[in-house]
Scaffold this motif. Structure first.
Motif, PDB file in Angstrom:
ATOM      1  N   ARG A  15       0.615  -1.233  -0.007  1.00  0.00           N
ATOM      2  CA  ARG A  15       0.097   0.159  -0.130  1.00  0.00           C
ATOM      3  C   ARG A  15       1.097   1.384  -0.035  1.00  0.00           C
ATOM      4  N   ASN A  16       0.399   2.195  -0.866  1.00  0.00           N
ATOM      5  CA  ASN A  16       1.303   3.318  -0.995  1.00  0.00           C
ATOM      6  C   ASN A  16       0.998   4.372   0.201  1.00  0.00           C
ATOM      7  N   PRO A  17       2.039   5.168   0.895  1.00  0.00           N
ATOM      8  CA  PRO A  17       3.248   5.171   0.200  1.00  0.00           C
ATOM      9  C   PRO A  17       4.234   4.010   0.759  1.00  0.00           C
ATOM     10  N   VAL A  18       5.151   3.869   0.129  1.00  0.00           N
ATOM     11  CA  VAL A  18       6.003   2.483   0.806  1.00  0.00           C
ATOM     12  C   VAL A  18       7.033   2.920   1.692  1.00  0.00           C
ATOM     13  N   TYR A  19       7.109   4.223   1.839  1.00  0.00           N
ATOM     14  CA  TYR A  19       8.299   4.582   2.983  1.00  0.00           C
ATOM     15  C   TYR A  19       7.681   5.978   3.453  1.00  0.00           C
TER      16      TYR A  19
ATOM     17  N   CYS B 295       6.372   6.323  -3.583  1.00  0.00           N
ATOM     18  CA  CYS B 295       5.107   5.394  -3.830  1.00  0.00           C
ATOM     19  C   CYS B 295       5.634   4.646  -4.894  1.00  0.00           C
ATOM     20  N   ILE B 296       4.898   3.486  -5.220  1.00  0.00           N
ATOM     21  CA  ILE B 296       5.254   2.751  -6.563  1.00  0.00           C
ATOM     22  C   ILE B 296       3.809   2.340  -7.255  1.00  0.00           C
ATOM     23  N   ASP B 297       4.046   1.889  -8.288  1.00  0.00           N
ATOM     24  CA  ASP B 297       3.022   1.369  -9.303  1.00  0.00           C
ATOM     25  C   ASP B 297       3.470   0.650 -10.251  1.00  0.00           C
TER      26      ASP B 297
ATOM     27  N   PRO C 258      -1.898   6.924  -9.585  1.00  0.00           N
ATOM     28  CA  PRO C 258      -1.458   6.774  -8.196  1.00  0.00           C
ATOM     29  C   PRO C 258      -2.666   5.804  -7.364  1.00  0.00           C
ATOM     30  N   THR C 259      -2.185   4.669  -6.616  1.00  0.00           N
ATOM     31  CA  THR C 259      -2.856   4.219  -5.683  1.00  0.00           C
ATOM     32  C   THR C 259      -2.635   4.279  -4.385  1.00  0.00           C
TER      33      THR C 259
END
Length: 325
Positions: free
Chosen positions: A5-9, A299-301, A315-316
């Motif tokens: 789940r975003n954000p990843v940091y 974030c990543i997708d 963006p998710t």
């Protein structure tokens, strides 16, 4: 199936760039420096989801610390012949308006990166967002941003992207070519902005990130105002890394990623690309604001190609399938 789940940091981490080296991911971003005087935080991951902070990677040149008011922006790292080269901008004027591109060198992707003691584009009053890219023939190029103070055709006054050939990893040929300049209403950064002794309706495209796909070079960029909802990711396309780049249809809005109507993540952009641990998927790594605008976080997708065009669900902010291991 594992998820993320975003954000990843959870901490401040703007302008994220991810380098994959020997099966390990290293992320570099724009964020406050460390107590030891080093700049540019660096993270480590093996899956793109769980990240470990490794401290700060850059040892600035003498007299260029945060205590002297210097800003350090948008690092990217290239690996070449066993060494690692960090390209970044630094400056100490209000809003960083004197930013200059520099390069630092390390023996390990986590650093320490030692500044090479040279300005890469000495003739420019403002240069940011360096993106080193190696084309399919092995030639290294540096994409970066400069300011344009004259309109041309439908191109607006403001910050745009150019590309120049790297003679070696710390020296440019000095023959930059325009990749893309701001040309749409959504590229507006700020109306009536005082700059260079005048006042402009300033527009911005920045943060180049290249993908080579199906015989073409896709230069992704972030347009608009980094602190506002109009910030998003779009692209131009060329048959050669040096260009010329053409604009696709539909560019009146950001083609790859923009602020969703729900407003859960704001102003997604300034991205890099990497692949999943198994190498089968392309992933975009970007920053976005939370709704309260407390920070830009990483974030990543996943990015897919549909009918020859890049698409992403991002963006998710809900649970998503994690990168394939």
């Amino acid at each position: 199936m594992s998820t993320y789940r975003n954000p990843v940091y959870p901490e401040v981490f703007a302008d994220p760039f991810v380098l994959r080296h020997e099966g390990v991911y290293y992320a570099y971003g724009t964020a406050p420096g460390g107590a030891d005087g080093r700049q540019i935080p660096v993270l480590r991951s093996t899956d793109l989801v769980d990240w470990q902070a490794l401290g700060h990677a850059l040892a600035p040149a003498a007299g260029m610390g945060a205590a002297q008011g210097y800003h350090f922006w948008a690092p990217e790292v290239a690996s070449h012949d066993g060494r690692f080269y960090m390209y970044y901008s630094s400056g100490n004027a209000p809003e960083g308006t004197d930013q200059k591109l520099r390069v630092a060198v390390a023996e390990h992707p986590a650093g320490p990166f030692v500044d090479a003691g040279k300005i890469l584009v000495p003739g420019q009053p403002f240069s940011i967002d360096a993106h080193p890219f190696r084309d399919d023939e092995g030639q290294w190029w540096l994409f970066y941003c400069v300011d344009f103070l004259e309109p041309a055709h439908d191109e607006r006054i403001g910050t745009g992207i150019v590309v120049d050939r790297l003679l070696d990893m710390t020296t440019l040929a000095g023959q930059p070519r325009v990749v893309v300049r701001p040309h749409q209403d959504w590229h507006v950064f700020r109306k009536d902005r005082p700059m260079y002794g005048s006042v402009y309706d300033w527009h911005t495209v920045e943060g180049a990130a290249l993908l080579y796909h199906d015989g073409h070079y896709w230069c992704f960029y972030s347009g608009g105002a980094w602190e506002k909802e109009n910030y998003g990711v779009s692209y131009v396309v060329a048959k050669h890394a040096e260009g010329p780049y053409r604009r696709p249809e539909g560019g009146h809005e950001a083609l790859l990623m923009r602020t969703p109507a729900s407003g859960e993540l704001l102003g997604p952009g300034h991205n890099s690309f990497t692949v999943s641990p198994d190498g089968s998927e392309t992933w975009i790594v970007y920053h976005a604001w939370d709704p309260a605008r407390t920070a830009r976080r990483m974030c990543i997708d996943r990015v897919d190609w549909v009918d020859g065009k890049p698409v992403t669900r991002g963006p998710t902010w809900t649970e998503q399938p994690a990168p394939k291991i």
